[in-house]
Motif scaffolding. Structure first.
Motif, PDB file in Angstrom:
ATOM      1  N   UNK A 207       0.627 -17.814 -29.432  1.00 46.83           N
ATOM      2  CA  UNK A 207       0.462 -19.586 -29.419  1.00 46.83           C
ATOM      3  C   UNK A 207       2.100 -19.404 -28.421  1.00 46.83           C
ATOM      4  N   UNK A 208       2.999 -18.413 -28.091  1.00 46.76           N
ATOM      5  CA  UNK A 208       4.153 -18.691 -26.850  1.00 46.76           C
ATOM      6  C   UNK A 208       4.179 -18.593 -25.899  1.00 46.76           C
ATOM      7  N   UNK A 209       2.707 -18.674 -25.681  1.00 43.47           N
ATOM      8  CA  UNK A 209       2.913 -18.311 -24.032  1.00 43.47           C
ATOM      9  C   UNK A 209       2.014 -19.600 -23.456  1.00 43.47           C
ATOM     10  N   UNK A 210       2.659 -20.457 -22.238  1.00 43.75           N
ATOM     11  CA  UNK A 210       2.337 -21.307 -21.398  1.00 43.75           C
ATOM     12  C   UNK A 210       0.933 -21.644 -21.786  1.00 43.75           C
ATOM     13  N   UNK A 211       0.622 -23.293 -22.258  1.00 44.71           N
ATOM     14  CA  UNK A 211      -0.574 -24.029 -22.299  1.00 44.71           C
ATOM     15  C   UNK A 211      -1.595 -23.386 -20.822  1.00 44.71           C
ATOM     16  N   UNK A 212      -1.196 -23.758 -20.020  1.00 42.68           N
ATOM     17  CA  UNK A 212      -1.553 -23.846 -18.724  1.00 42.68           C
ATOM     18  C   UNK A 212      -2.436 -21.960 -19.496  1.00 42.68           C
ATOM     19  N   UNK A 213      -1.714 -20.393 -19.262  1.00 41.43           N
ATOM     20  CA  UNK A 213      -2.360 -19.475 -19.440  1.00 41.43           C
ATOM     21  C   UNK A 213      -3.180 -19.320 -20.916  1.00 41.43           C
ATOM     22  N   UNK A 214      -2.605 -19.774 -21.933  1.00 41.83           N
ATOM     23  CA  UNK A 214      -2.838 -19.889 -23.103  1.00 41.83           C
ATOM     24  C   UNK A 214      -4.388 -19.935 -22.957  1.00 41.83           C
ATOM     25  N   UNK A 215      -5.202 -21.199 -22.588  1.00 46.11           N
ATOM     26  CA  UNK A 215      -5.971 -21.318 -22.459  1.00 46.11           C
ATOM     27  C   UNK A 215      -7.118 -21.380 -21.781  1.00 46.11           C
ATOM     28  N   UNK A 216      -6.471 -19.663 -20.953  1.00 50.32           N
ATOM     29  CA  UNK A 216      -7.768 -19.331 -20.350  1.00 50.32           C
ATOM     30  C   UNK A 216      -8.322 -18.140 -20.910  1.00 50.32           C
ATOM     31  N   UNK A 217      -8.022 -17.773 -22.184  1.00 50.48           N
ATOM     32  CA  UNK A 217      -8.087 -16.656 -23.151  1.00 50.48           C
ATOM     33  C   UNK A 217      -9.218 -16.739 -23.983  1.00 50.48           C
ATOM     34  N   UNK A 218      -9.973 -15.342 -23.603  1.00 43.57           N
ATOM     35  CA  UNK A 218     -10.984 -14.959 -24.294  1.00 43.57           C
ATOM     36  C   UNK A 218     -10.040 -13.780 -24.821  1.00 43.57           C
ATOM     37  N   UNK A 219     -10.272 -13.953 -26.590  1.00 42.35           N
ATOM     38  CA  UNK A 219      -9.807 -13.239 -27.181  1.00 42.35           C
ATOM     39  C   UNK A 219     -10.527 -11.823 -27.983  1.00 42.35           C
ATOM     40  N   UNK A 220     -11.198 -10.310 -27.841  1.00 39.83           N
ATOM     41  CA  UNK A 220     -11.823  -9.652 -29.261  1.00 39.83           C
ATOM     42  C   UNK A 220     -10.981  -9.108 -29.346  1.00 39.83           C
ATOM     43  N   UNK A 221     -10.531  -9.130 -31.110  1.00 40.77           N
ATOM     44  CA  UNK A 221      -9.146  -8.383 -31.749  1.00 40.77           C
ATOM     45  C   UNK A 221     -10.037  -8.301 -33.114  1.00 40.77           C
ATOM     46  N   UNK A 222      -9.864  -6.859 -33.480  1.00 38.38           N
ATOM     47  CA  UNK A 222     -10.440  -6.260 -34.542  1.00 38.38           C
ATOM     48  C   UNK A 222      -9.610  -6.544 -34.931  1.00 38.38           C
ATOM     49  N   UNK A 223      -9.284  -7.037 -36.849  1.00 39.87           N
ATOM     50  CA  UNK A 223      -9.003  -6.939 -37.975  1.00 39.87           C
ATOM     51  C   UNK A 223     -10.099  -6.221 -38.977  1.00 39.87           C
ATOM     52  N   UNK A 224      -8.528  -6.218 -40.109  1.00 38.10           N
ATOM     53  CA  UNK A 224      -9.665  -5.327 -40.880  1.00 38.10           C
ATOM     54  C   UNK A 224      -9.978  -7.349 -42.257  1.00 38.10           C
ATOM     55  N   UNK A 225     -10.945  -6.305 -42.740  1.00 44.65           N
ATOM     56  CA  UNK A 225     -11.642  -7.622 -43.658  1.00 44.65           C
ATOM     57  C   UNK A 225     -10.386  -8.827 -44.193  1.00 44.65           C
ATOM     58  N   UNK A 226      -9.690  -7.892 -45.213  1.00 43.65           N
ATOM     59  CA  UNK A 226      -9.022  -8.559 -45.509  1.00 43.65           C
ATOM     60  C   UNK A 226      -7.955 -10.043 -45.080  1.00 43.65           C
TER      61      UNK A 226
END
Length: 373
Positions: A207-226
């Motif tokens: 969220x703290x990245x510059x908006x033009x960079x942030x809008x190009x992101x595709x994220x895969x993230x592992x998270x605990x179920x909770x």
């Protein structure tokens, strides 16, 4: 029974122990061996992917802590597992037993003593506690990151950490550095321990990245179920495309597609990222026993394939700066990817299978080393 006979493989029921065991099993089966797995109940989630002919659940427990009642209970459980393992090994008559760490390997490896040759494989740069308990009993010690030094150097041979066929397939894909306007693929995972830190820290950092960079992101993230719903909501709030899940069966392929990986630094994680050859930020799990994760990550950092950062140093500003700097420097990412790939060992399963066959035939570690040149 397979033409060459049976090899028993024992591993604790987590991915870090089972994945290299799975890789060895594939290699041994291809060579004509019957492979059977001895593990604990946690491994049932991986049972559909393990290639061995049979999976046996053996009772075990961690003999650690200071509570006398718990220590007595653990001892009784291990004794039960020892009896189970002895009966199983007598019925299958393995030529060799190979253990991959975790307390569930203690009963099978102790039971195998005097019955057949034994090997332990240590994935980390620092030997785990279960393997330390077994090291004096076994015929050979195979090391992933473990150096062949110290009192047991004559038993140790560095094979590297075996990687699964899915990782070897992903390793065929060349790294493509990001272009100035294309999508930026980020893969974030923390293993069975430590995923919560990334769930709490990565979304606000992005969220703290510059908006033009942030809008190009595709994220895969592992998270605990909770933590999954909160992580998804955090990404939606900053308009970042994110696939969040507790588990990704196709994680090797996702790593191969990544421009940057952020991960803990368990042995299997560092090994697989190196085999595929992707730039990474490693954040060692700070509560890992013996600080093995930090030692693993430092080896890849020394090769130039990754950066190591302690968790306590990564506040939102630091994490954002680090991610932004790397994603904004495609040439640096490509250089890191090349270094990671060069450091990765993709023939470890074959070398470990060679060792297992040699020990099964009664050869010593010294004669095996001599034959390897």
């Amino acid at each position: 029974m397979a033409e060459k006979g049976t090899i028993a493989v024992s591993a604790g029921g987590t991915g870090g122990h089972l994945f290299p065991a799975e890789a060895l099993a594939h290699e041994l089966i291809a060579r004509g061996w019957d492979v059977q797995l001895l593990t604990d109940a946690r491994a049932k989630q991986y049972a559909d992917r393990f290639p061995g002919s049979k999976m046996h659940v053996v009772a075990s427990a961690s003999p650690s802590g200071k509570n006398p009642l718990k220590l007595v209970s653990a001892g009784l459980t291990i004794w039960k597992g020892l009896r189970q393992a002895r009966a199983l090994l007598q019925s299958m008559s393995p030529r060799v037993v190979v253990g991959f760490g975790g307390y569930p390997t203690i009963p099978p490896l102790i039971a195998a003593s005097g019955m057949c040759p034994t090997i332990i494989h240590e994935q980390n740069a620092v030997m785990g506690r279960a393997n330390k308990m077994l090291a004096l009993r076994v015929s050979a010690i195979a090391g992933g990151f473990l150096p062949a030094s110290g009192d047991m150097a004559d038993k140790i041979i560095q094979t590297g950490n075996p990687v699964r066929p899915a990782v070897l397939e992903a390793a065929q894909k060349a790294y493509k550095k990001p272009n100035a306007r294309g999508r930026l693929k980020l893969v974030v995972f923390g293993g069975s321990q430590g995923a919560r830190f990334f769930s709490n820290s990565v979304p606000p950092a992005l969220a703290a990245l510059p908006e033009p960079l942030r809008k190009r992101l595709d994220v895969t993230q592992q998270a605990r179920p909770e933590d999954m719903d909160a992580a998804k909501a955090a990404y939606e709030a900053i308009c970042v495309q994110a696939d969040v899940s507790p588990f990704f069966a196709d994680l090797p392929a996702r790593i191969a597609d990544a421009h940057l990986v952020i991960a803990r630094s368990g042995a299997s994680t560092v090994t697989e990222i190196g085999a595929i050859g992707r730039p990474a930020i490693f954040v060692p799990y700070p509560h890992a026993l013996d600080h093995d994760q930090a030692a693993n990550a430092e080896q890849m950092a020394a090769a130039g394939g990754g950066l190591v950062r302690r968790e306590e140093t990564l506040d939102v500003e630091a994490m954002a700066g680090l991610i932004g700097d790397l994603l904004g420097d495609p040439d640096r990412l490509a250089t890191m990817a090349k270094a990671a790939h060069a450091a990765g060992k993709r023939n470890a399963a074959s070398l470990l299978a060679d060792l297992a066959e040699a020990i099964a035939d009664g050869k010593s570690v010294g004669s095996f080393k001599a034959a390897q040149g």
